[in-house]
Design an enzyme around this catalytic site. Structure first.
Site, PDB file in Angstrom:
ATOM      1  CB  SER A 108      -0.891   0.005   1.238  1.00  0.00           C
ATOM      2  OG  SER A 108      -1.476   1.278   1.427  1.00  0.00           O
ATOM      3  CB  SER A 109       0.593   4.500  -1.694  1.00  0.00           C
ATOM      4  OG  SER A 109      -0.742   4.807  -1.348  1.00  0.00           O
ATOM      5  CB  CYS A 110      -0.430   3.934   3.910  1.00  0.00           C
ATOM      6  SG  CYS A 110      -0.450   2.203   4.390  1.00  0.00           S
ATOM      7  CE1 TYR A 137      -3.667  -2.811   5.200  1.00  0.00           C
ATOM      8  CE2 TYR A 137      -2.958  -0.803   4.092  1.00  0.00           C
ATOM      9  CZ  TYR A 137      -3.458  -2.091   4.033  1.00  0.00           C
ATOM     10  OH  TYR A 137      -3.743  -2.650   2.808  1.00  0.00           O
ATOM     11  CE  LYS A 141      -1.122  -4.555   2.941  1.00  0.00           C
ATOM     12  NZ  LYS A 141      -1.338  -5.838   2.227  1.00  0.00           N
ATOM     13  CG  HIS A 180      -9.921   2.857   1.321  1.00  0.00           C
ATOM     14  ND1 HIS A 180      -9.993   1.494   1.159  1.00  0.00           N
ATOM     15  CD2 HIS A 180      -8.817   3.077   2.070  1.00  0.00           C
ATOM     16  CE1 HIS A 180      -8.979   0.922   1.769  1.00  0.00           C
ATOM     17  NE2 HIS A 180      -8.248   1.852   2.335  1.00  0.00           N
TER      18      HIS A 180
END
Length: 308
Positions: A108-110, A137, A141, A180
């Protein structure tokens, strides 16, 4: 990948997993190993070991995860960390034990620092503090990425990782509290239209900039990388385009046909101020997205109406 290879898609009923399954079928792949979460609890180590020993997949797409928006990430912090660590640890380790030819892990880009330079290059991982609202989260990841790299380094496993930007599309989660931003907007504007509400309240200032990728494009990129990419470094997947939350809200409002007002609740968190992926690496490999935002939202809204 061979057309008759046994392919396991973890999370095949979710938005991304189902898109990957559609893409593979369209490309002529025919042998799939599929289990629902009720049939196989990926948090159960022994159950996952038994599954891999029995089925012996050749290729694995790890799209299963516990996901949600800012609100869900903030409330269920322990669940987001524990569940995702458990799922990916079990699947990645068993893929090694059973000699899976190749595994693709969806991150995920987070994972990127809250204030990292924009656009976000793959090398910026672990270069600063994470966004607090989704830190658990993100940590899970990051651990998944590093686990794939470690199995590659120690055991020569061909495990690759991809980092998608914000995704939306068919089979999205429209839960009123845990979804989201884009599916949340679709639901909110639809309900406001149906109920003739005078206004729709949007969390935050509307100023943050976000990038959105249609899930079927994400799936196409994932299959492309499984077929063409074997390197250690993870790959960003996105459009390279961004839009403010306020402009996104106006676009969704127009598509749904809602005629009331938009109100911003600045007491709610904005999250990361800007999050745009640098997709130079993926573009140089020969892949480019196909679905523009308006078209994708129109498809997603039709799917929402069909299933809700």
């Amino acid at each position: 990948m061979e057309k008759d290879a046994k392919i396991y898609i973890a999370g095949h009923r979710g938005m991304v997993g189902s898109a990957i399954l559609r893409n593979l079928k369209a490309k002529g792949y025919s042998s799939f190993i599929l289990r629902t979460s009720s049939e196989l609890d990926l948090k159960d180590q022994q159950a996952v070991i038994r599954f891999f020993e029995k089925e012996k997949p050749d290729y694995v797409f790890l799209a299963a995860a516990k996901v949600g928006g800012i609100n869900a990430n903030n409330i269920y912090r322990a669940d987001f960390l524990y569940d995702n660590l458990s799922i990916q640890n079990n699947v990645i380790h068993c893929s090694y034990l059973q000699g899976v030819k190749k595994l693709l892990f969806l991150g995920s880009s987070c994972i990127y620092p809250k204030l990292a330079p924009q656009p976000l290059k793959e090398k910026y991982i672990l270069s600063g503090e994470l966004e607090p609202t989704n830190e658990p989260y993100a940590i899970a990841k990051i651990a998944g990425i590093k686990l794939c790299e470690a199995y590659r380094d120690q055991y020569a496993c061909n495990f690759i990782s991809v980092m998608p930007t914000n995704l939306y599309g068919v089979n999205d989660n429209y839960h009123p509290d845990n979804s989201h931003v884009l599916p949340a907007l679709i639901r909110r504007f639809h309900e406001a239209k149906v109920n003739n509400l005078a206004e729709v309240v949007i969390w935050g200032s509307g100023k943050p900039l976000r990038e959105f990728l249609f899930a079927d494009d994400m799936a196409d990129a994932s299959v492309f990388l499984m077929e063409n990419y074997d390197e250690k470094e993870f790959v960003n997947i996105g459009t390279g385009k961004e839009i403010s939350i306020s402009d996104l809200a106006k676009l969704v409002k127009t598509i749904i046909g809602y005629e009331g007002n938009i109100v911003y609740d600045s007491s709610k968190p904005d999250g990361t101020p800007r999050k745009l992926l640098d997709v130079t690496k993926l573009t140089n490999l020969g892949w480019h997205y196909n679905t523009e935002l308006r078209e994708g939202i129109e498809i997603a809204y039709k799917d929402f109406l069909k299933n809700n």
